[in-house]
Every structure is written in C-alpha cells, then in structure tokens.
Design a protein around this motif. Structure first.
Motif, mmCIF file in Angstrom:
data_model
loop_
_atom_site.group_PDB
_atom_site.id
_atom_site.type_symbol
_atom_site.label_atom_id
_atom_site.label_comp_id
_atom_site.label_asym_id
_atom_site.label_seq_id
_atom_site.Cartn_x
_atom_site.Cartn_y
_atom_site.Cartn_z
ATOM 1 N N GLU A 281 -12.042 -62.774 -5.639
ATOM 2 C CA GLU A 281 -12.680 -63.460 -4.507
ATOM 3 C C GLU A 281 -13.789 -64.390 -4.970
ATOM 4 O O GLU A 281 -13.993 -65.466 -4.428
ATOM 5 C CB GLU A 281 -13.276 -62.420 -3.549
ATOM 6 N N VAL A 282 -14.510 -63.962 -5.988
ATOM 7 C CA VAL A 282 -15.651 -64.722 -6.496
ATOM 8 C C VAL A 282 -15.192 -65.872 -7.393
ATOM 9 O O VAL A 282 -15.793 -66.947 -7.383
ATOM 10 C CB VAL A 282 -16.615 -63.789 -7.276
ATOM 11 N N GLU A 283 -14.106 -65.641 -8.134
ATOM 12 C CA GLU A 283 -13.666 -66.631 -9.124
ATOM 13 C C GLU A 283 -13.414 -68.012 -8.541
ATOM 14 O O GLU A 283 -13.693 -69.018 -9.184
ATOM 15 C CB GLU A 283 -12.424 -66.126 -9.869
ATOM 16 N N LYS A 284 -12.918 -68.076 -7.300
ATOM 17 C CA LYS A 284 -12.642 -69.398 -6.727
ATOM 18 C C LYS A 284 -13.924 -70.153 -6.355
ATOM 19 O O LYS A 284 -13.906 -71.353 -6.152
ATOM 20 C CB LYS A 284 -11.675 -69.298 -5.547
ATOM 21 N N TRP A 285 -15.064 -69.445 -6.278
ATOM 22 C CA TRP A 285 -16.347 -70.085 -5.979
ATOM 23 C C TRP A 285 -17.256 -70.173 -7.203
ATOM 24 O O TRP A 285 -18.211 -70.931 -7.206
ATOM 25 C CB TRP A 285 -17.109 -69.272 -4.924
#
Length: 152
Positions: free
Chosen positions: A99-103
């Motif tokens: 979830e964090v990787e795309k941001w």
C-alpha cells in the motif's frame, strides 16, 4: 508514479498566501482549502524543514487516516517541499508494504511567486496512478478555495 502540476493566481501578497495555505497563524485556513479533499482534513506536526508531519482526516467510518510525511524544504514565502513516505491508518503509521510502495517518496511541492501584488502558487505533485483522476478533479477546486479564502 505520475507527475501533475496545478497553478493558481491569487490577488494577495505572498506572505498572506503562504500563511493561509499552510495554516501558520491559524490551522483553520489550511483546513478550509483542504476540506475539498476531505471535510475533516487537518495536519499534526510542524512545517519546519526536517520535521515529520501527518496529513489526516476522518473517513466515513470515523477512522483517522492519511499520509505520513516529512518537510524536506521550507523557504518561507518561496518554496515548500513535502515528501510522503507512509500512510496513517487506525492510529498507526505504516511505512512499508504494498500500500505504501505506490506512494513512497512521492513529493508535493509548493512554489510561491509574487509579481505586482498578485501571487502565483504552483503545486507539483507525484501521485499514484489510481489517484490521477481524483487529483486532477479535486486539486484545482481546492486551489480555487484557497484563492477565495486569501482574497477576502
């Protein structure tokens, strides 16, 4: 990650716009223009260079969530750079995982330029592919709200 840019010209001095946009003297001015993203939008933390800051709001289930970020630069009345590096969900900071990787390491930069009493605010923004339409629709409305608040 996609790069977006938004601009707004505001008939007010840069010092007022910087203050209102970041909510320096009153967090309520920040909350007014960011309410277009989430009616309960606010922040916790400091705009000082190197500081951690949470951009948060309450979702439809009454749960607090948002972004975990760091102020990588703040030159008052000129430039602010925010690095988003995590998510805030259910009172927890999440700084790794899919979830964090795309941001992760996305930036949101504000550039202020005053010419003859009018100020142009330029927002350069990295966003995840699935938020592209949302940002393209919402950010211009939020900047129009900032203009309205600053020109009062």
């Amino acid at each position: 990650m996609k790069k977006l840019q938004f601009k707004v010209s505001i008939n007010a001095p840069v010092s007022k716009i910087y203050d209102f946009m970041l909510g320096i003297n009153s967090k309520s001015t920040y909350e007014q223009w960011t309410s277009l993203f989430n009616p309960t939008s606010t922040y916790e933390g400091s705009w000082d260079k190197g500081s951690k800051i949470l951009f948060i709001g309450v979702d439809e289930n009454g749960e607090k969530g948002g972004m975990v970020s760091k102020i990588t630069e703040n030159i008052p009345n000129r430039f602010v750079s925010i690095q988003h590096y995590g998510l805030f969900k259910a009172d927890k900071e999440i700084t790794e995982g899919p979830e964090v990787e795309k941001w992760a390491n996305g930036f949101e930069n504000y550039t202020f330029e005053e010419i003859n009493g009018a100020t142009t605010v330029t927002v350069d923004l990295d966003t995840a592919e699935d938020f592209l339409d949302y940002m393209n629709q919402t950010y211009p409305k939020a900047l129009d709200k900032l203009k309205e608040v600053c020109e009062k």
